[in-house]
Design an enzyme around this catalytic site. Sequence first.
Site, PDB file in Angstrom:
ATOM      1  N   LYS A 146      -0.599   7.546  -6.124  1.00 12.17           N
ATOM      2  CA  LYS A 146       0.102   8.207  -5.021  1.00 12.17           C
ATOM      3  C   LYS A 146       0.787   9.497  -5.466  1.00 12.17           C
ATOM      4  O   LYS A 146       1.011  10.386  -4.655  1.00 12.17           O
ATOM      5  CB  LYS A 146       1.119   7.254  -4.376  1.00 12.17           C
ATOM      6  CG  LYS A 146       0.440   6.091  -3.652  1.00 12.17           C
ATOM      7  CD  LYS A 146       1.293   5.524  -2.554  1.00 12.17           C
ATOM      8  CE  LYS A 146       0.710   4.287  -1.920  1.00 12.17           C
ATOM      9  NZ  LYS A 146      -0.340   4.475  -0.954  1.00 12.17           N
ATOM     10  N   LYS A 164     -10.550   1.817  -2.443  1.00 14.51           N
ATOM     11  CA  LYS A 164     -10.098   0.755  -1.531  1.00 14.51           C
ATOM     12  C   LYS A 164      -9.806   1.330  -0.139  1.00 14.51           C
ATOM     13  O   LYS A 164      -9.381   2.485  -0.014  1.00 14.51           O
ATOM     14  CB  LYS A 164      -8.874   0.072  -2.171  1.00 14.51           C
ATOM     15  CG  LYS A 164      -7.653   0.053  -1.333  1.00 14.51           C
ATOM     16  CD  LYS A 164      -6.451  -0.577  -1.972  1.00 14.51           C
ATOM     17  CE  LYS A 164      -5.237   0.181  -1.455  1.00 14.51           C
ATOM     18  NZ  LYS A 164      -4.113  -0.602  -1.051  1.00 14.51           N
ATOM     19  N   LYS A 172      -4.405   2.219   4.475  1.00 11.61           N
ATOM     20  CA  LYS A 172      -3.784   2.765   5.693  1.00 11.61           C
ATOM     21  C   LYS A 172      -3.595   4.271   5.642  1.00 11.61           C
ATOM     22  O   LYS A 172      -3.782   4.978   6.599  1.00 11.61           O
ATOM     23  CB  LYS A 172      -2.356   2.210   5.836  1.00 11.61           C
ATOM     24  CG  LYS A 172      -2.219   0.841   6.339  1.00 11.61           C
ATOM     25  CD  LYS A 172      -0.723   0.579   6.503  1.00 11.61           C
ATOM     26  CE  LYS A 172      -0.313  -0.696   5.821  1.00 11.61           C
ATOM     27  NZ  LYS A 172       0.206  -0.547   4.479  1.00 11.61           N
TER      28      LYS A 172
HETATM   29  N1  AQP Z   1      -8.411  -2.645   1.067  1.00 10.66           N
HETATM   30  C1  AQP Z   1      -7.719  -3.767   0.930  1.00 10.66           C
HETATM   31  N2  AQP Z   1      -8.359  -4.940   0.682  1.00 10.66           N
HETATM   32  C2  AQP Z   1      -7.657  -6.093   0.543  1.00 10.66           C
HETATM   33  N3  AQP Z   1      -6.304  -6.165   0.635  1.00 10.66           N
HETATM   34  C3  AQP Z   1      -5.642  -5.028   0.889  1.00 10.66           C
HETATM   35  N4  AQP Z   1      -4.326  -4.751   1.041  1.00 10.66           N
HETATM   36  C4  AQP Z   1      -4.157  -3.427   1.286  1.00 10.66           C
HETATM   37  N5  AQP Z   1      -5.358  -2.812   1.297  1.00 10.66           N
HETATM   38  C5  AQP Z   1      -6.296  -3.781   1.048  1.00 10.66           C
HETATM   39  C6  AQP Z   1      -3.289  -5.746   0.966  1.00 10.66           C
HETATM   40  O1  AQP Z   1      -2.514  -5.641   2.151  1.00 10.66           O
HETATM   41  C7  AQP Z   1      -1.148  -5.910   1.839  1.00 10.66           C
HETATM   42  C8  AQP Z   1      -0.333  -4.758   2.382  1.00 10.66           C
HETATM   43  O2  AQP Z   1      -0.054  -3.846   1.455  1.00 10.66           O
HETATM   44  P1  AQP Z   1       1.035  -2.740   1.630  1.00 10.66           P
HETATM   45  O3  AQP Z   1       1.123  -2.260   3.012  1.00 10.66           O
HETATM   46  O4  AQP Z   1       2.307  -3.191   1.057  1.00 10.66           O
HETATM   47  O5  AQP Z   1       0.509  -1.608   0.715  1.00 10.66           O
HETATM   48  P2  AQP Z   1      -0.833  -1.259   0.100  1.00 10.66           P
HETATM   49  O6  AQP Z   1      -1.348  -2.362  -0.738  1.00 10.66           O
HETATM   50  O7  AQP Z   1      -0.630   0.035  -0.587  1.00 10.66           O
HETATM   51  O8  AQP Z   1      -1.734  -1.126   1.402  1.00 10.66           O
HETATM   52  P3  AQP Z   1      -2.388   0.156   1.974  1.00 10.66           P
HETATM   53  O9  AQP Z   1      -3.096  -0.237   3.229  1.00 10.66           O
HETATM   54  O10 AQP Z   1      -3.220   0.833   0.931  1.00 10.66           O
HETATM   55  O11 AQP Z   1      -1.120   1.034   2.366  1.00 10.66           O
HETATM   56  P4  AQP Z   1      -0.747   2.519   1.963  1.00 10.66           P
HETATM   57  O12 AQP Z   1      -1.937   3.324   2.330  1.00 10.66           O
HETATM   58  O13 AQP Z   1       0.463   2.847   2.771  1.00 10.66           O
HETATM   59  O14 AQP Z   1      -0.455   2.518   0.494  1.00 10.66           O
HETATM   60  C9  AQP Z   1      -1.061  -6.108   0.340  1.00 10.66           C
HETATM   61  O15 AQP Z   1      -1.084  -7.494   0.045  1.00 10.66           O
HETATM   62  C10 AQP Z   1      -2.301  -5.441  -0.148  1.00 10.66           C
HETATM   63  O16 AQP Z   1      -2.739  -5.939  -1.381  1.00 10.66           O
END
Ligand code: AQP
Length: 327
Positions: free
Chosen positions: A111, A194, A197
């Site tokens: 990030k 991956k 969001k």
């Molecule tokens: N692509 C993915 N496949 C499986 N699990 C996923 N998670 C996120 N992306 C995937 C799981 O969803 C939960 C939420 O995570 P978070 O919102 O705390 O942050 P993150 O892991 O950083 O999710 P994002 O969607 O990638 O958010 P941003 O873009 O804001 O950083 C966690 O259990 C994560 O593992």
Amino acid sequence: MDHILSGIKPTGQLTLGNYIGAINKFVKLQDSGESFLFIADLHALTLPIEPEVLRTNSRDLAAFYLAAGLDPNKSNIFLQSDVSAHAELAIILQNYLYMGELSRMTQFKDKSSKMKEEAIGLGLFAYPVLMAADIVLYDSKVIPVGEDQVQHVELARDLVKRFNNRYGDVLVMPRAEVNKVGARIMSLSDPTKKMSKSDPKGDIYLKDDPAVMRKKIMSAVTDMEAHVHYDPEKQPGISNLMTILSCLTGKSFDEIEKEFEGKGYGDFKRAVADAVVNELEPLQQRAKQIIDSGLVDEVLEKGAKRANEIASGVLSRVQKAIGLYHK
Ligand code: AQP
């Protein structure tokens, strides 16, 4: 009864990755203990976000938790910012995690890689400290997460070891619980990355119109191998679509391979699109009804009350152990 803890950041619209890797898992686990599932709104502040967007995303996230089948009588759903112990404990725990280990975290490196050093917020760097506080506050042994968050749970385990070695048996040792299949749903436009969001390319959003979902799946990046076979190295795009299909239908990879033997990628993608739309369209409708009903506020209030009960107990145990003077 075991406590289960997890959260999702309301940083953007929820993706199919969040649904398969996290929310679905929460639903499966909710009968095996008391769940504490929070909306990580304090974590969402680690990168710039508009106040109205944060508010809407937080409400939507609660609605999707409920629409996916989380039962507020078994699972405590609450806002992280409604339980002040998260922030208070993070201030204490920041003294037991070190700059070196925080700077090695993959999420921080990803990030911050495109940011100028002067623009990297302290909160982004210290994200795993707040996450360690989230985890230990509920004496939870089980932390259901997708693969990307395992490193942070491991760091929380290191912290618990370090803290308990110094002060005795104060904190409960957590462990990450990861799906065998679906722990890392990949981007449809770049299956080596991956689905995330905050990276709109190649995402399927839970709120996407069904026609948009279908279009995205039909144009997902695949390969020239021309057979449906699970091989994440050689066929990452097809393997990702197989993972999505398997998670949503319960079919094994072998069954999927047999079903699509001799068929083209078009047929296979259509089946994946059907499975995604069949799952997400009713989910969207339920989430909308929940938002319209005003149930979200009620559930969040009840969840925060119970979360505060447990978290304040653990916080005072920590305060006492480290020598903060309380009567
Ligand atoms: N692509 C993915 N496949 C499986 N699990 C996923 N998670 C996120 N992306 C995937 C799981 O969803 C939960 C939420 O995570 P978070 O919102 O705390 O942050 P993150 O892991 O950083 O999710 P994002 O969607 O990638 O958010 P941003 O873009 O804001 O950083 C966690 O259990 C994560 O593992």
